[in-house]
Design an enzyme around this catalytic site. Structure first.
Site, mmCIF file in Angstrom:
data_model
loop_
_atom_site.group_PDB
_atom_site.id
_atom_site.type_symbol
_atom_site.label_atom_id
_atom_site.label_comp_id
_atom_site.label_asym_id
_atom_site.label_seq_id
_atom_site.Cartn_x
_atom_site.Cartn_y
_atom_site.Cartn_z
ATOM 1 N N TRP A 225 44.476 81.288 40.522
ATOM 2 C CA TRP A 225 44.307 80.306 39.440
ATOM 3 C C TRP A 225 44.159 81.069 38.124
ATOM 4 O O TRP A 225 43.396 82.031 38.035
ATOM 5 C CB TRP A 225 43.059 79.473 39.727
ATOM 6 C CG TRP A 225 42.663 78.529 38.620
ATOM 7 C CD1 TRP A 225 43.476 77.649 37.952
ATOM 8 C CD2 TRP A 225 41.351 78.367 38.055
ATOM 9 N NE1 TRP A 225 42.749 76.953 37.020
ATOM 10 C CE2 TRP A 225 41.444 77.375 37.057
ATOM 11 C CE3 TRP A 225 40.112 78.963 38.296
ATOM 12 C CZ2 TRP A 225 40.344 76.960 36.311
ATOM 13 C CZ3 TRP A 225 39.020 78.551 37.557
ATOM 14 C CH2 TRP A 225 39.145 77.551 36.576
ATOM 15 N N ASP A 306 35.683 80.332 46.102
ATOM 16 C CA ASP A 306 35.908 79.294 45.093
ATOM 17 C C ASP A 306 36.396 78.060 45.853
ATOM 18 O O ASP A 306 37.486 78.070 46.425
ATOM 19 C CB ASP A 306 36.963 79.776 44.085
ATOM 20 C CG ASP A 306 37.248 78.734 43.017
ATOM 21 O OD1 ASP A 306 36.666 77.634 43.080
ATOM 22 O OD2 ASP A 306 38.061 79.018 42.113
ATOM 23 N N LYS A 342 38.265 67.421 41.566
ATOM 24 C CA LYS A 342 39.419 66.863 42.296
ATOM 25 C C LYS A 342 38.997 65.855 43.365
ATOM 26 O O LYS A 342 39.509 64.749 43.406
ATOM 27 C CB LYS A 342 40.218 67.977 42.983
ATOM 28 C CG LYS A 342 40.274 69.273 42.240
ATOM 29 C CD LYS A 342 41.270 69.251 41.116
ATOM 30 C CE LYS A 342 41.133 70.537 40.318
ATOM 31 N NZ LYS A 342 42.265 70.865 39.530
#
Ligand code: PGU
Length: 497
Positions: A225, A306, A342
């Site tokens: 990311w 993560d 999300k």
């Protein structure tokens, strides 16, 4: 630039304009303008101002006599005041910030800005990882609306939270991640702090690493990311990459990954994506996770997960926590950053947590105390609204069930467009290229393999907005748009190098 100071619409400017009706117009003498360039020449402006002020007062004096010119102290005071104001405008206009260059647009969030500016009806935003409905509209989960309604009815207050955040949230979030029955929770081994979503949790952990492990480096997957590198850079934590993606197989470079983790200096922090790796959508298998844990344990590295997509990859919260729980089960100390952007669609609420699993409750207490100490001067304490939503949803069996259903629906819609995109590509592309890698990838994204020039073609010619590493967010795609997207991908892939 300097002349802009005379055009500012400030009280000083309007006062000057009003007086100019009675006296000669105020404008810098033309011969001075060329010597007032962007570099700022304050002394010239100062000199001009005094000369000009005296000239005008003098002219007025000539017209109305000595008293009219110098007898009015108020007039002089006004000059002084206006002078101060104009100098302030000048200072702002010209440049304490001369040395600040323009930053480039953000590679992910900047895509949304470019998308907004495009007026073409065909445009499609597949840049940011944010869930959209089949009508390509943002989606607020029903269970979130329900929780918010309850909060409103209860009339909850807006007092500061403690530095560590809302206790009910911290309990719920750790239980969701590790499983409510996990011994690490029962034994008080987890230090949990509510933080500013996934990014803020990562940043807090990075600050902790910088302060207490100044010799350590972080190793991160290649690719990863886009913001990971920024986070460690800003926290002054050195990092390097381990191999992850193999363009030849469009899959995991498992051997490369293991070799690089093995080769990292003992005690490195290994940043791992808990599930639904961003941007590749390729996760290790359970057997591969075991091997990764072996190497990390052997090298006395620190696993740092993560977890931004729990429940969003498979549709199951437990399944998506498999990797984290595997490491914890081995008795390892582990860092985990969590996000509810999300899976609960709480993007703008900035709600997440940093969890550190420690070897003893007393260690967890110390770690937590230092995380709080880092958070206090950064942002003091976290926001309450998102924390209450999560705590209410997870803490209420009915709402928790409804959330899981909605999450499955969201994950299901993404799987459907993934399948449809693959079908469209396979039907339209007569070259014989195998597009099945799209079906093997999981989560919100597909890593298409398109290079930067091809990605540029997607945007410039087809109005498909995506990140320049070839990633598309399937969460922003509808079934109706799959054929169009397939045409764009085939054109970019075959006709652009
Ligand atoms: N970690 C990973 C792996 C992510 O993909 C994201 C979000 C985050 C953390 C941070 O999300 P928070 O909203 O701070 O909880 N990545 C998205 C969202 C846009 C962005 O870059 O922030 C993305 O499109 O990659």
């Amino acid at each position: 630039m300097a002349s802009a100071a005379f055009a500012v619409s400030s009280p000083a400017a309007s006062a000057v304009a009003a007086r100019s009706k009675a006296r000669p117009a105020y404008s810098p003498p033309p011969q001075l303008l060329p010597i007032l360039p962007p570099g700022l020449n304050i002394s010239c402006v100062t000199a001009w101002w005094f000369v000009d002020a005296r000239r005008c007062l003098g002219e007025e004096g000539a017209r109305g006599g000595r008293d009219a010119a110098w007898g009015s102290r108020g007039r002089l005071a006004n000059y002084a005041k206006n002078f101060g104001r104009v100098m302030m405008a000048l200072a702002v206009d010209v440049s304490r910030f001369e040395g600040v260059p323009m930053a480039p647009p953000d590679p992910i969030l900047g895509v949304s800005e470019a998308f907004k500016a495009d007026t073409n009806d065909l445009k499609l935003n597949l840049g940011v990882g944010a869930y959209r409905t089949e009508e390509l509209q943002p989606y607020v989960l029903n269970v979130v609306k329900k929780a918010e309604k309850l909060m409103l009815e209860r009339g909850e207050n807006k007092e500061y939270l403690p530095i560590e955040g809302l206790a009910a949230f911290n309990k719920a979030t750790a239980e969701l991640l590790f499983g409510a029955d996990n011994p690490v929770i029962k034994q008080g081994l987890v230090a949990t702090l509510q933080a500013l979503s996934g990014t803020g949790s990562l940043r807090l952990a990075a600050a902790f690493i910088q302060r207490y492990f100044p010799e350590a480096k972080v190793i991160i997957s290649s690719p990863t990311w886009g913001n990971h590198k920024n986070i460690f850079n800003d926290a002054r934590v050195p990092w390097s990459e381990y191999r992850y993606y193999d363009p030849k197989t469009v899959g995991l470079d498992f051997e490369g990954m293991i070799a690089d983790i093995e080769a990292a200096p003992e005690g490195s922090f290994v940043l791992l994506h808990g599930c639904a790796h961003n941007p590749t959508g390729i996760d290790p298998t359970p057997e591969q996770w075991e091997k990764i844990a072996d190497v990390i344990q052997e090298k006395k590295h620190m696993p740092f997960f993560d977890v931004a997509y729990q429940g969003f990859a498979s549709g199951s919260l437990d399944e998506d926590a498999f990797s984290v729980r595997l490491f914890v089960k081995r008795g390892m100390e582990v860092f985990v950053a969590q996000s509810y952007s999300k899976n609960l669609g709480l993007y703008a609420e900035r709600i997440g947590a940093i969890n550190v699993v420690c070897s003893a409750p007393e260690v967890a207490d110390r770690v937590k105390s230092q995380l709080k100490r880092l958070a206090r001067p950064m942002y003091s304490n976290p926001p309450i609204h998102g924390a209450k939503i999560v705590a209410n949803v997870v803490g209420d069996p009915t709402m928790f069930g409804e959330w899981k259903q909605e999450m499955e629906q969201m994950a299901g819609r993404i799987k459907n467009v993934r399948q449809k995109l693959y079908d469209s590509l396979s039907a339209k592309d007569k070259s014989g290229k195998d597009w099945s890698f799209i079906l093997r990838q999981i989560g919100m994204f597909s890593y298409t393999g398109l290079n930067k020039t091809q990605s540029d073609n997607m945007t410039d010619k087809w109005h498909v907005y995506m990140t320049k590493d070839g990633r598309i967010s399937l969460a922003g795609l509808s079934l109706a748009k799959c054929d169009y997207l397939a045409d764009a991908i085939i054109d970019s892939f075959h006709n652009v190098n």
